[in-house]
Structures are given as structure tokens and as C-alpha cells.
Design an enzyme around this catalytic site. Structure first.
Site, PDB file in Angstrom:
ATOM      1  N   ASN A 209       0.849  -1.202   0.000  1.00 27.10           N
ATOM      2  CA  ASN A 209       0.000   0.000   0.000  1.00 27.10           C
ATOM      3  C   ASN A 209       0.879   1.245   0.000  1.00 27.10           C
ATOM      4  OD1 ASN A 209       0.585   0.763   2.869  1.00 27.10           O
ATOM      5  ND2 ASN A 209      -0.324  -1.250   3.198  1.00 27.10           N
ATOM      6  N   LYS A 288       8.643 -17.374 -10.659  1.00 33.71           N
ATOM      7  CA  LYS A 288       7.899 -16.254 -11.232  1.00 33.71           C
ATOM      8  C   LYS A 288       6.674 -16.775 -11.998  1.00 33.71           C
ATOM      9  CE  LYS A 288       8.344 -12.432 -14.408  1.00 33.71           C
ATOM     10  NZ  LYS A 288       9.097 -11.884 -15.521  1.00 33.71           N
ATOM     11  N   PHE A 322      -4.035   3.576  14.631  1.00 30.63           N
ATOM     12  CA  PHE A 322      -4.309   4.638  13.665  1.00 30.63           C
ATOM     13  C   PHE A 322      -5.407   4.137  12.736  1.00 30.63           C
ATOM     14  CE2 PHE A 322      -1.272   8.226  13.646  1.00 30.63           C
ATOM     15  CZ  PHE A 322      -0.551   7.878  14.786  1.00 30.63           C
ATOM     16  N   LYS A 336     -13.537   1.059  15.432  1.00 33.05           N
ATOM     17  CA  LYS A 336     -12.235   0.365  15.572  1.00 33.05           C
ATOM     18  C   LYS A 336     -11.758   0.400  17.021  1.00 33.05           C
ATOM     19  CE  LYS A 336     -10.892   0.912  10.837  1.00 33.05           C
ATOM     20  NZ  LYS A 336     -10.124   1.566   9.808  1.00 33.05           N
ATOM     21  N   LYS A 340     -11.238  -3.297  18.467  1.00 29.49           N
ATOM     22  CA  LYS A 340      -9.855  -3.733  18.676  1.00 29.49           C
ATOM     23  C   LYS A 340      -9.412  -3.567  20.131  1.00 29.49           C
ATOM     24  CE  LYS A 340      -8.792  -2.728  13.888  1.00 29.49           C
ATOM     25  NZ  LYS A 340      -7.750  -2.978  12.917  1.00 29.49           N
TER      26      LYS A 340
HETATM   27  N1  CTP Z   1      -3.993  -3.134  11.953  1.00 30.63           N
HETATM   28  C1  CTP Z   1      -3.279  -4.218  12.422  1.00 30.63           C
HETATM   29  N2  CTP Z   1      -3.274  -5.393  11.741  1.00 30.63           N
HETATM   30  C2  CTP Z   1      -3.961  -5.530  10.594  1.00 30.63           C
HETATM   31  C3  CTP Z   1      -4.697  -4.435  10.083  1.00 30.63           C
HETATM   32  C4  CTP Z   1      -4.690  -3.258  10.781  1.00 30.63           C
HETATM   33  O1  CTP Z   1      -2.647  -4.098  13.481  1.00 30.63           O
HETATM   34  N3  CTP Z   1      -3.930  -6.690   9.950  1.00 30.63           N
HETATM   35  C5  CTP Z   1      -3.986  -1.902  12.731  1.00 30.63           C
HETATM   36  C6  CTP Z   1      -3.295  -0.750  12.031  1.00 30.63           C
HETATM   37  O2  CTP Z   1      -1.911  -0.735  12.313  1.00 30.63           O
HETATM   38  C7  CTP Z   1      -4.000   0.457  12.625  1.00 30.63           C
HETATM   39  C8  CTP Z   1      -5.397  -0.058  12.910  1.00 30.63           C
HETATM   40  O3  CTP Z   1      -5.287  -1.473  12.933  1.00 30.63           O
HETATM   41  O4  CTP Z   1      -3.452   0.864  13.824  1.00 30.63           O
HETATM   42  C9  CTP Z   1      -6.437   0.332  11.909  1.00 30.63           C
HETATM   43  O5  CTP Z   1      -5.998  -0.011  10.626  1.00 30.63           O
HETATM   44  P1  CTP Z   1      -6.928   0.225   9.351  1.00 30.63           P
HETATM   45  O6  CTP Z   1      -6.233  -0.311   8.137  1.00 30.63           O
HETATM   46  O7  CTP Z   1      -7.413   1.636   9.341  1.00 30.63           O
HETATM   47  O8  CTP Z   1      -8.183  -0.671   9.738  1.00 30.63           O
HETATM   48  P2  CTP Z   1      -8.579  -2.144   9.469  1.00 30.63           P
HETATM   49  O9  CTP Z   1      -8.622  -2.876  10.756  1.00 30.63           O
HETATM   50  O10 CTP Z   1      -7.738  -2.728   8.405  1.00 30.63           O
HETATM   51  O11 CTP Z   1     -10.083  -1.959   9.028  1.00 30.63           O
HETATM   52  P3  CTP Z   1     -10.725  -1.592   7.610  1.00 30.63           P
HETATM   53  O12 CTP Z   1      -9.972  -2.378   6.587  1.00 30.63           O
HETATM   54  O13 CTP Z   1     -12.135  -2.025   7.796  1.00 30.63           O
HETATM   55  O14 CTP Z   1     -10.598  -0.105   7.476  1.00 30.63           O
END
Ligand code: CTP
Length: 401
Positions: A209, A288, A322, A336, A340
């Protein structure tokens, strides 16, 4: 504000030496005890007497001119200092320190120092841009040295560009901030995750990403400045390691999980700035993958949600997540926080100009327990990181008392 603070100023030879005189004056006015070392070329611009009068201390210029026979001056000065500032920092002194050369009073003292070293470079814009100078600065970043970026403007050489020594008022401000913030996280361990993860498809391809890691690196820098033992678990980004931070480099969500788990029990704060992949390819091809006629599908499976996983296990750790969103920021962030079991979710709208992944600035809103909500203005990520830690540590102190 700087009462009882001992600052060693190393002055190397550039026209900006006159600003170093003003810096001694500002630091002394703020209550700091300042001692000055000058290189030989610095003395071409200003006499040591000027610094002696401004600092009311002896000025050191020669490694072999021992003023006190009971000590060795460059070791004694290095041990004395709470903070060492090199201003102006020329390409020469930067190059010597990056390569471990100690051939005068300034460089031998810098090599003997255990106190934090800050370098405020000043030079011609093309010199500052030279690959060798950039390499040396990068090396010093990795060695834990902090840089006070030069500002842009008219340079003494006639050019306009980056290379002006930062103003003495600004440097003094940074020093004051450093000493007031310092100690707030003393004795605490902060684990920060930063950057993207890479989920391999085959030996030459991966899913990832746009995370630049800038916010996470700024959070780690702020934590270290506030005295924390700081572990930065970083996905693949090309950013220098902030001063005083231990970096562990990882690639995938799985690697990041393992690295975080290894430090979780002993951590006081865990800051999950990383943009962790939610999915990874079900299988990783050993060779590959060759293209074929028609479309193609990659089967994905879920990765572990690290923050959620930590939320289920946490004891006294403060968990900070975040949330990067493109819409309904507040709603998703609050969800979240609960889902979480985090203590804080710092939410930002990544679709907003200057608040996205690559940007140097950010605008966030913090959500916490009991409907806590605080919005921060748009500001540079480093400044924001400091304000976030200040707010969170204040809030946690208020819970403890
Ligand atoms: N995060 C994590 N592990 C993952 C995905 C996310 O620890 N596999 C943590 C990120 O580091 C961040 C928080 O969760 O602190 C929120 O991440 P975000 O990508 O915004 O949310 P998601 O849980 O992935 O939810 P969504 O895809 O529904 O937005």
C-alpha cells in the site's frame, strides 16, 4: 527554562559562525551553561574571545592545549555535556564524523560523546545536495544523530536555496522543547510500528500500500526524545532511523506480528501506525508466475489483525491505533476503538490534501475511552507526533492519579 542544562556548542568554519554567537547568547539567557569548541577554520571568522565573553567560559580550540592537567579536555567536555550542538555544521565536519575521523578538538570530542548530538548544517545549496554530503548525513542519521534542517533563503555565496543555518531563536526553541519534553517517558518502553507491509505473490511481485512510514517514524522520534526506550518495527521504507531509536525491519504482516509480540510484554505503549495488509496471497509461488491468455485471479486469505490481537491480550499496555479512512472517519474510528479494544484511535482522512500517506503534514482526530475526542490542526508530522504523545501521556497520568 534551561537552568542546570549543560550545552556544548561545536562551531565549525562557515560564514554562519556569527549566528552561533547569537545562539550562545540565547541559550545562556535561557539559563543554560554553555561551553564552546571551535575548529581552526571557525576561528578565521570569529575570535574565540567572542565566544568566551558570550559563554563566560573558556573556549577550546586545540586537542593538545590542555587547560586543566587533572583531566583530558575532549573527554571531559564530552562527559560534561547534556546535549551537544554542532552549529554551523560544515560539509567537512559532517564528513569526518560520518567516517569516524577525529583530527581536531571538535571531532575528537564528538567521537567521545555519549550525550545526544544535534547538527545544524550550513553550506552552499549545491554542497548540501552533493551525493557525498547526502550519504554522510544519511550515515549520521543511522548513527542516531539528529539534524536541524537548514532553512531556505539567500546564502552568503550569492545563491538562493537550502543551506542557511537555522535561526538561533529556532534552535533555542528546539532545545527548550527537548528538555521540557525529556523525561516524560523516562523508564517507559514504547513500541511503534510503521510503514506498509509486503505480501509476496511470487519471487518478483508483492501486494502493498501507499504508506510512507513518515507518521510512524515521527512517533518513534517523539517517543525517544521524551526519554522512552523506543523500538521501531518498520515495514519497507527508505527513511533514516530517528535519533535514539532501535529499528527492527520487517516485510510482511506475519513478520510484524512476530516482532511486536516479542516486545509486547515489556512495552508500556504500543503505537500501531503501520498500514498492515489485511489480506495476503493464499500461496506464494516459488517461481515467477508467467502470464497467460485471459485474466488471472489471486486467492487471498486474511492476515492477523495485530492491533485486535494485542487488544485481546493487553494488561497495562496503552494501545494506540491509527485509522486511515477516506470517508465516515469518525464513525469508523469509534468502531475500531471498540472492536480492537484499543485505548486510543488516531484517525485521519487520507483523501484530504496534505493529510495522506506521502505528505509531510497531517490532520487527525483522536478518539478514546468515555467518548473522549480531540481534534488537532493540520501540522508537520513531527510536531503532531510530539503533541500526540504529550496529550496521551498527560491523559494517562490523570488516570493513574
Ligand atoms: N492493523 C493491524 N493489523 C492488521 C490491520 C490493521 O494491526 N492486519 C492496525 C493498524 O496498524 C492500525 C489499525 O489497525 O493501527 C487500523 O488499521 P486500518 O487499516 O485503518 O483498519 P482495518 O482494521 O484494516 O479496518 P478496515 O480495513 O475495515 O478499514
Amino acid at each position: 527554562m534551561l537552568e542546570n542544562r549543560k550545552i556544548l556548542l561545536c562551531v565549525s568554519g562557515g560564514i554562519a559562525v556569527y549566528k552561533a554567537v547569537a545562539l550562545v547568547s540565547k541559550l545562556s539567557q535561557a539559563g543554560a551553561s554553555v561551553k564552546v569548541i571551535m575548529t581552526e577554520s571557525a576561528q578565521q571568522f570569529v575570535q574565540p574571545l567572542t565566544f568566551q565573553v558570550m559563554s563566560r567560559n573558556d573556549v577550546y580550540t586545540d586537542t593538545f592545549d590542555e587547560k586543566d592537567s587533572s583531566v583530558i579536555a575532549h573527554i571531559d567536555l564530552a562527559d560534561w555535556a547534556d546535549l551537544i550542538i554542532v552549529a554551523p555544521g560544515t560539509a567537512n565536519v559532517i564528513g569526518k564524523l560520518a567516517n569516524g575521523i577525529g583530527d581536531d578538538m571538535v571531532t575528537t570530542t564528538l567521537l567521545a560523546a555519549t550525550a545526544p548530538i544535534w547538527i545544524a548544517p550550513a553550506m552552499n545549496v549545491h554542497m548540501y545536495d552533493h551525493p557525498a554530503v547526502k550519504r554522510n548525513i544519511q550515515q549520521l542519521h543511522e548513527d542516531g544523530i539528529r539534524f536541524i534542517e537548514p532553512s531556505e533563503g539567500f546564502l552568503a555565496c550569492g545563491y538562493v536555496g537550502k543551506g542557511r543555518l537555522e535561526e538561533p531563536e529556532k534552535i533555542t526553541e528546539l532545545v527548550k522543547n527537548y528538555f521540557t519534553r525529556e523525561h516524560k517517558l523516562n523508564g517507559k518502553k514504547v513500541v511503534v510500528t510503521a510503514g506498509p507491509t509486503r505480501e509476496r505473490i511470487d519471487p518478483v511481485r508483492f501486494l502493498t500500500n501507499f504508506s510512507s512510514g513518515k507518521m510512524g517514524y515521527a512517533m518513534a522520534e517523539a517517543a525517544a526524545e521524551m526519554g522512552a526506550e523506543t523500538i521501531l518495527i518498520s515495514g519497507p521504507v527508505s527513511l533514516p532511523v530517528p535519533s535514539g531509536v532501535t529499528r527492527i525491519q520487517v516485510e510482511s504482516a506475519e513478520d510484524m506480528l512476530k516482532a511486536v509480540e516479542a516486545h509486547f510484554d515489556t512495552a508500556n505503549y504500543v503505537v500501531k501506525t503501520a498500514a498492515v495488509a489485511d489480506y495476503r496471497p493464499q500461496t506464494i509461488a516459488n517461481q515467477k508466475v508467467k502470464k497467460q491468455e485471459g485474466g488471472s485471479t489471486i486467492e487471498l486469505e486474511r492476515t492477523v489483525d495485530i492491533l485486535k490481537h494485542l487488544g485481546q491480550q493487553k494488561k497495562n499496555q496503552v494501545l494506540i491505533g491509527f485509522a486511515a479512512e477516506t470517508n465516515d472517519v469518525c464513525k469508523y474510528a469509534k468502531e475500531k476503538l471498540i472492536r480492537k479494544n484499543a485505548d486510543y484511535i488516531i484517525a485521519n482522512d487520507v483523501s484530504e490534501a496534505q493529510a495522506g500517506f506521502e505528505s509531510d503534514t497531517n490532520r487527525v482526530t483522536v478518539f478514546g475511552k468515555n467518548n473522549f475526542e480531540q481534534a488537532f490542526d493540520m501540522m508537520p508530522k513531527q510536531q503532531l507526533a510530539r503533541q500526540l504523545f504529550e496529550m496521551i501521556t498527560d491523559k494517562e497520568e490523570s488516570y493513574d492519579s
